[in-house]
Scaffold this motif. Structure first.
Motif, PDB file in Angstrom:
ATOM      1  N   LYS A 150       0.831  -1.214   0.000  1.00  0.00           N
ATOM      2  CA  LYS A 150       0.000   0.000   0.000  1.00  0.00           C
ATOM      3  C   LYS A 150       0.861   1.257   0.000  1.00  0.00           C
ATOM      4  N   ASN A 151       1.833   1.319   0.899  1.00  0.00           N
ATOM      5  CA  ASN A 151       2.670   2.511   1.021  1.00  0.00           C
ATOM      6  C   ASN A 151       3.506   2.753  -0.229  1.00  0.00           C
ATOM      7  N   PHE A 152       4.011   1.682  -0.823  1.00  0.00           N
ATOM      8  CA  PHE A 152       4.821   1.802  -2.032  1.00  0.00           C
ATOM      9  C   PHE A 152       4.007   2.419  -3.167  1.00  0.00           C
ATOM     10  N   PHE A 153       2.829   1.859  -3.426  1.00  0.00           N
ATOM     11  CA  PHE A 153       2.024   2.364  -4.543  1.00  0.00           C
ATOM     12  C   PHE A 153       1.374   3.708  -4.217  1.00  0.00           C
ATOM     13  N   ASP A 154       1.093   3.966  -2.959  1.00  0.00           N
ATOM     14  CA  ASP A 154       0.624   5.298  -2.567  1.00  0.00           C
ATOM     15  C   ASP A 154       1.685   6.350  -2.889  1.00  0.00           C
TER      16      ASP A 154
END
Length: 124
Positions: free
Chosen positions: A9-13
């Motif tokens: 989630k954090n990577f693609f956010d």
């Protein structure tokens, strides 16, 4: 399992927000990033430079239909990337599958699969 889903989630956010500084922190220093369209392997620095160009060319980036499947040592994410080309205000769409190997909470290898014809529309 939760940590792996949070990493995804954090990577693609970070990509969605155009935060390439944060993005680099999710890669291990010696990570390899591979794309099926050219079969070349990028370093994290190369990949960040590519993404900086992408951020300039595509605005209103959104990763929708995110489906994350965790496996021992990594995750697979399928999603639809949408945005608008800044050059001509044309909406673009790309269906992707990303396979990430992870060690110690950082991505060590990222394999990205997408249709080259759809990518061409992003670059037009």
């Amino acid at each position: 399992m939760e940590a792996m889903q949070e990493l995804a989630k954090n990577f693609f956010d970070a990509v969605e927000k155009g935060d390439t500084t944060a993005l680099k922190t999710y890669y291990a220093p010696n990570a390899e990033i591979w794309h099926n369209t050219d079969e070349a392997i990028q370093t994290p620095d190369d990949n960040v430079a590519t993404l900086e160009g992408f951020v300039k060319r595509i605005r209103d980036r959104k990763y929708t239909d995110r489906r994350v499947h965790v496996f021992p040592g990594g995750f697979v994410q399928q999603h639809t990337l949408t945005g608008v080309r800044t050059a001509d205000n044309v909406p673009v769409r790309l269906v992707c599958c990303i396979v990430c190997q992870v060690k110690d909470g950082r991505i060590t290898r990222l394999d990205e699969y997408f249709d080259s014809a759809a990518v061409a529309k992003f670059r037009a």
